[in-house]
Every structure is written in C-alpha cells, then in structure tokens.
Design an enzyme around this catalytic site. Structure first.
Site, PDB file in Angstrom:
ATOM      1  N   LYS A 102      23.128 -38.830   9.207  1.00 45.45           N
ATOM      2  CA  LYS A 102      22.278 -40.018   9.269  1.00 45.45           C
ATOM      3  C   LYS A 102      22.870 -41.138   8.403  1.00 45.45           C
ATOM      4  O   LYS A 102      23.020 -42.264   8.840  1.00 45.45           O
ATOM      5  CB  LYS A 102      20.868 -39.652   8.796  1.00 45.45           C
ATOM      6  N   GLU A 147      29.234 -33.244   1.576  1.00 45.38           N
ATOM      7  CA  GLU A 147      29.662 -32.040   2.305  1.00 45.38           C
ATOM      8  C   GLU A 147      30.208 -32.427   3.679  1.00 45.38           C
ATOM      9  O   GLU A 147      31.277 -31.970   4.104  1.00 45.38           O
ATOM     10  CB  GLU A 147      28.483 -31.069   2.505  1.00 45.38           C
ATOM     11  N   GLY A 190      15.784 -37.029   8.508  1.00 43.88           N
ATOM     12  CA  GLY A 190      16.817 -36.055   8.866  1.00 43.88           C
ATOM     13  C   GLY A 190      16.233 -34.768   9.436  1.00 43.88           C
ATOM     14  O   GLY A 190      16.707 -34.247  10.451  1.00 43.88           O
ATOM     15  N   ARG A 191      15.178 -34.259   8.811  1.00 45.51           N
ATOM     16  CA  ARG A 191      14.616 -32.975   9.263  1.00 45.51           C
ATOM     17  C   ARG A 191      13.730 -33.135  10.502  1.00 45.51           C
ATOM     18  O   ARG A 191      13.160 -32.161  10.987  1.00 45.51           O
ATOM     19  CB  ARG A 191      13.864 -32.308   8.109  1.00 45.51           C
ATOM     20  N   GLU A 236      11.239 -29.352   2.492  1.00 50.03           N
ATOM     21  CA  GLU A 236      11.734 -30.669   2.081  1.00 50.03           C
ATOM     22  C   GLU A 236      10.626 -31.707   2.299  1.00 50.03           C
ATOM     23  O   GLU A 236      10.588 -32.730   1.622  1.00 50.03           O
ATOM     24  CB  GLU A 236      13.005 -31.049   2.874  1.00 50.03           C
ATOM     25  N   HIS A 263      12.035  -3.475   9.431  1.00 48.86           N
ATOM     26  CA  HIS A 263      12.798  -2.400   8.782  1.00 48.86           C
ATOM     27  C   HIS A 263      13.421  -2.883   7.482  1.00 48.86           C
ATOM     28  O   HIS A 263      14.387  -2.326   6.999  1.00 48.86           O
ATOM     29  CB  HIS A 263      13.866  -1.887   9.749  1.00 48.86           C
ATOM     30  N   LYS A 270      22.784 -33.520  -6.761  1.00 50.56           N
ATOM     31  CA  LYS A 270      23.965 -34.141  -6.133  1.00 50.56           C
ATOM     32  C   LYS A 270      24.725 -34.975  -7.158  1.00 50.56           C
ATOM     33  O   LYS A 270      25.948 -34.897  -7.256  1.00 50.56           O
ATOM     34  CB  LYS A 270      23.537 -35.077  -4.994  1.00 50.56           C
TER      35      LYS A 270
HETATM   36  O1  F6P Z   1      20.187 -33.812   0.827  1.00 49.13           O
HETATM   37  C1  F6P Z   1      19.138 -33.780   1.710  1.00 49.13           C
HETATM   38  C2  F6P Z   1      19.422 -34.569   2.945  1.00 49.13           C
HETATM   39  O2  F6P Z   1      19.313 -35.920   2.679  1.00 49.13           O
HETATM   40  C3  F6P Z   1      18.507 -34.153   4.085  1.00 49.13           C
HETATM   41  O3  F6P Z   1      17.288 -34.780   4.034  1.00 49.13           O
HETATM   42  C4  F6P Z   1      19.331 -34.502   5.262  1.00 49.13           C
HETATM   43  O4  F6P Z   1      18.864 -33.858   6.420  1.00 49.13           O
HETATM   44  C5  F6P Z   1      20.686 -34.023   4.819  1.00 49.13           C
HETATM   45  O5  F6P Z   1      20.734 -34.339   3.442  1.00 49.13           O
HETATM   46  C6  F6P Z   1      21.863 -34.616   5.527  1.00 49.13           C
HETATM   47  O6  F6P Z   1      21.882 -36.004   5.453  1.00 49.13           O
HETATM   48  P1  F6P Z   1      22.785 -36.870   6.413  1.00 49.13           P
HETATM   49  O7  F6P Z   1      22.344 -36.633   7.808  1.00 49.13           O
HETATM   50  O8  F6P Z   1      22.585 -38.279   5.971  1.00 49.13           O
HETATM   51  O9  F6P Z   1      24.219 -36.435   6.228  1.00 49.13           O
END
Ligand code: F6P
Length: 543
Positions: free
Chosen positions: A208, A214, A268-269, A354, A385, A505
């Site tokens: 987003k 990452e 995002g979620r 979240e 199980h 972060k």
């Molecule tokens: O760190 C949390 C977050 O901001 C989530 O809310 C989001 O889904 C995820 O990181 C990834 O964010 P992006 O889509 O901006 O890379």
C-alpha cells in the site's frame, strides 16, 4: 457521533448484573429447558447458516446485547462508514473497503469523487492484465509466456492474497504456479524462487505504502535475481506493482503503466478485494474474482439492512463482546473444517488483532475494559489431535468458531462425512461435556472418573454453508470484517489505525547498522539489548 463511555451505558450495567446470573447457568440446562433452542438461536444470510445457540446466553442476554448495540450507536456508525465519513480518526480518513465491492452501476461520492467508478476502472485494468497472463499473451523479456507468479508483500499485502489463493485453489488455473514471499528472512525469497525460471516469472510487488522495509528488501532481491539472468531491460515485463504510491513505484523502477492502484481509504488488512487481490484474480480469473466481490457485497447489504437479532455480523460481534468482557474469555479460536481454508486463522489474526488490539478510545482515553481478544486457530481435524485437550478440559475457556460445508470440492469416499461429523461432535462435546454419573453409568473405572469428566459449558458458534465458492469466501470474510467493526464500535476504539506497530520498526532501523561485527560505535540501549547485540556480533564473527 457522541456516545457515553462504554461503562456508563445503561446496558453495560445491566449486562454486568445479568452476568451474575449467567455464571450459574449450564448449557446442558439451557438446552433441556428449551427443546427448540438449537433452531431459535440461529440466523442465515448470504448462504451462511449461523448457529450461536451454544453460547452462554438467554433471550434476556440477547435483548441486553441488542440494547448495548443501540446505546453504542452501532447502526449509525455503520451507516457513517458506508457513507464515507472519516471513521479512521487518528489518520483522518474514510474507511471504505465496502466500496471495493459495490456494483458497477452504483455510485458513492466521497470528498467529491465517485469512488465506485475509480474501483471499477482498476478492476477492468486488472481483468485485462489477468486474461493476458492467463492465456499466455503476456510475454516475458525473452518472449516466453508467464508460468510463475510471485507476490511480494507483507501483512495485508500478503495474508489476504495467500489466504484467498489457498481458499480458491480449486478454481485456480493449475498451469500457473503461485508463490508468496513476505518474510524479510532471505530464506523465504530464496526457497520461493529456487525452482523458478526467471524467463517465465512475474513478480507482483504489493505494498500500500511502497515503503515497507521487508517488501522493498525482497523486491530488491527479486530484481537482482531477475536482472542477473535477463538484464536490466527485462524488469518492465517481469515486474508489476500494486500500491497507492505511484511516485515510490516509479522510483523503484517499475513503470507506472504496470501499476494497479488503490486508495488510502482501504486499510491494508481490508484490502484483499482491492488490486492487492491481483494474484487472486490471476489464479482464479476475473469471473471468479467478481463472484467473490458479489459475495462480499451480499454480506455488506445484509449488515446494512437486517435487524440486529438476525444480523450475522452484529450477532457475532455482540457475542464476542459478551464472551470477552463479561465472561472474561480472552481468546477466540477459529477452526475451519476445510483444508482450503487453512490460512484463514492467520488472515483473521491480522484482521481482528491489528484492528481491535487498542488501549485507548477514539478520543484518546485509556479503556477500562478488555478490547480485542486473541484470535488463533488451525484447520480441523488437525487441531483435535493437538490442542483440543485444553479446549475440553483446560482451565482457560476458549470460545470456538467452527466453519464447515455440506459439500466437499473433492468428494472422496467417506472423508467428508467423517470431517463434518467432527464439527458437530466437537461443538457438542464442548457444550455438554460428560458428567461423572454418565461415566460411571458407562462402566468407567472409578479411579479415572475424575480425569475423564468434561465440564462442558464451553461456548462455540457454528457457521455452515453449502460449498466453498468464491462467492461464499467473499461473504465469510465480510462477515468477519463487520464483526470486527461491531466490536470496535462497542469498545469505542479506532479499528482502522495501527500505531502499535511503529515503535518496533523504528528501533529495528536504528539497530541494523549496529549489528556489523566491525562496528566500534558504543551501544546505548538497555543492558539486555546491548548484551544481545554484542553476543550476536561475537557469534557472527566467530561462527
Ligand atoms: O506494519 C503493519 C502494516 O502497516 C499493515 O497494516 C500492513 O498491512 C502491512 O504493514 C504492509 O503494509 P504495506 O502494504 O504498506 O507494505
């Protein structure tokens, strides 16, 4: 929209008093007192039959919860969300994932823009692109058709796509291979691409913000991997982006004509049905993707129109609050009895926690009650199980959501009836347990009666549908989204921000350069962090 603080709402007091009665109830008696209970405490919408009769509730509980919804202005706040009001107060944004699935012939003007028209423009571009890839017309740099699709993203830009791909695998084009890379651990990327041919591989960089460390780290490695065998000019045909941030996409080197956009009003979620679902569309095709959107929309309409006592998201959200705040059960387990839904619990962890893992209200006051419960789970029957022992006889009570289907997508011998009999049996065992008298009557040795007694009285919901289809998946996810909304509204919190993830972060960014074993910089953290970094440097140097 002003409401009284939750503990000052009359229904909250009434529920607190009512709970004193509830603590002496047992589901065995509630069921024997009302032979029709198993039919009465049910509702149905969008193909989902919802049995909530095995919760520790009576008609009075439900009336009081109904009253709580009224005093908490859940319906008004729901209407405000659908109208595009800025419900995400800490970020001053509308919350409009519901616009992502509105039909093309509808319109919703927010801040002067018809967002439905914007949504459908992107859907149409996605559809054209998906068809080109699926039928082999989108060629890579060396004129090879695409056979592998790698989605790189994390959080909402990964969990929804993976969950939906797995859930709808039955409907997917099997000639295409899909991989999902999220973890910054290089192993994730390396293992995901080790058997892939770069000439046949398409990367979707999903972010987003297009600033998530990452994702950018993995995207950079993906680019190097591709360029190492095909050269810089290959990037254009092998990389597309999904983002709200065209500038950063361009700065990364992806042509913005190969970018599929969405908007800051999609959390995002809450984004799996936006362009973030591009991998889903590539897998199952535009028609199935649109069908999924219809399923979402059907649940949205139900949420907007059904009275509280028949409204699945309202019921689910209110019961979650009853179990959490009054009965004091701090977690919820989600157990899909369908292998295709094996990533649903992981997806719901982000959606629920979240969203509702918050300690202040929208106006910044500390809450004095529990908010978001911990969601977790595993597909059935595997969980049985493993940890079900604790569910049945442990000292912590865990309300369970069971999810099952009448028809298997892979009918094979007796498998499906065996699977589903376990849904019904587990819910039954949790609710009614087994008494010492029953055990003795069955001839169980007195020495082990105590160990074998099962108290029962453990709540569960059962969601039952005909078959797992794209449409049903959409309705199921919308049900959980709106249940989260209802819970967040009762608690008076902003379910749409996530400030709690920022500090970790920032600290990691400060620590990264300190991990160099050659660094002579004096460490200035707490003594534990300093010692850990020193030990890491030592192990790295001497490893
Ligand atoms: O760190 C949390 C977050 O901001 C989530 O809310 C989001 O889904 C995820 O990181 C990834 O964010 P992006 O889509 O901006 O890379």
């Amino acid at each position: 929209m002003t409401t009284q603080p939750l503990p000052q709402r009359p229904a909250w007091d009434a529920l607190t008093a009512h709970y004193r009665d509830a603590s002496s109830w047992h589901l065995r008696e509630l069921f024997s007192d009302d032979p029709n209970r198993g039919r009465r405490f049910t509702s149905e919408a969008a193909g989902l039959y919802f049995d909530y009769s095995k919760n520790l509730i009576t008609d009075d509980t439900m009336s009081l919860l109904d009253q709580l919804a009224l005093e908490s202005k859940v319906e008004e706040r729901r209407d405000a969300m659908f109208a595009g009001k800025h419900l995400n107060v800490t970020e001053d944004r509308p919350v409009l994932h519901v616009a992502l699935r509105m039909p093309k012939n509808s319109s919703l003007v927010v801040d002067g823009v018809d967002v439905v028209a914007q949504v459908h423009q992107v859907l149409e571009r996605m559809s054209v692109f998906a068809e080109l890839v699926r039928c082999g017309q989108w060629r890579g740099h060396t004129d090879q058709p695409i056979k592998n699709v790698v989605n790189i993203g994390i959080g909402g830009s990964d969990l929804g796509p993976v969950m939906a791909f797995e859930a709808l695998r039955h409907f997917s084009q099997r000639e295409l291979t899909f991989r999902f890379v999220s973890n910054v651990d290089a192993t994730d990327f390396v293992e995901s691409v080790r058997d892939l041919n770069p000439e046949e591989t398409l990367f979707i960089i999903s972010s987003k913000t297009f600033s998530t460390l990452e994702t950018l780290t993995n995207a950079t490695s993906a680019r190097q991997w591709l360029v190492a065998s095909l050269g810089e000019a290959a990037v254009a045909k092998h990389f597309v982006a999904v983002s709200t941030n065209a500038e950063k996409v361009a700065a990364f080197g992806i042509d913005v004509t190969n970018m599929f956009g969405f908007w800051d009003w999609v959390g995002g979620r809450y984004s799996m049905d936006s362009a973030i679902g591009l991998s889903t569309m590539l897998a199952v095709g535009p028609e199935n993707f649109y069908e999924m959107l219809e399923g979402f929309h059907e649940m949205d309409r139900h949420f907007c129109t059904a009275p509280v006592r028949q409204n699945l998201p309202m019921l689910m959200g209110l019961l979650a609050c009853w179990n959490n705040n009054f009965l004091g059960y701090p977690t919820v387990a989600v157990m899909p009895y369908d292998q295709y839904l094996h990533r649903l619990p992981a997806y719901l962890q982000q959606l629920t926690m979240e969203s509702n893992g918050k300690h202040v209200t929208e106006d910044g006051q500390r809450v004095t009650y529990l908010t978001g419960p911990v969601y977790w789970g595993e597909p059935g029957t595997n969980g049985q199980h493993s940890f079900y022992q604790l569910l049945h006889q442990g000292t912590t009570v865990v309300p369970v959501d069971f999810i099952g289907f009448a028809r298997s997508l892979n009918p094979l011998g007796a498998h499906h009836d065996i699977l589903m009999s376990n849904v019904f049996a587990q819910a039954q065992a949790l609710a009614f347990g087994r008494t010492a008298e029953e055990l003795r009557a069955a001839g169980v040795d007195e020495g082990v009666v105590a160990a074998r007694v099962m108290d029962g009285n453990r709540p569960s919901n059962v969601l039952l549908a005909k078959v797992l289809s794209p449409r049903l998946l959409g309705s199921l996810i919308a049900l959980y989204e709106h249940s989260v909304f209802v819970q967040g509204t009762l608690w008076g919190i902003d379910s749409f921000d996530q400030w709690g993830v920022e500090l970790g972060k920032q600290l990691a960014v400060e620590i990264t350069p300190e991990l160099d074993p050659k660094s002579t910089e004096k460490l200035a953290h707490d003594s534990s962090t300093n010692a850990l970094i020193e030990q890491y440097r030592f192990l790295k140097k001497n490893g």
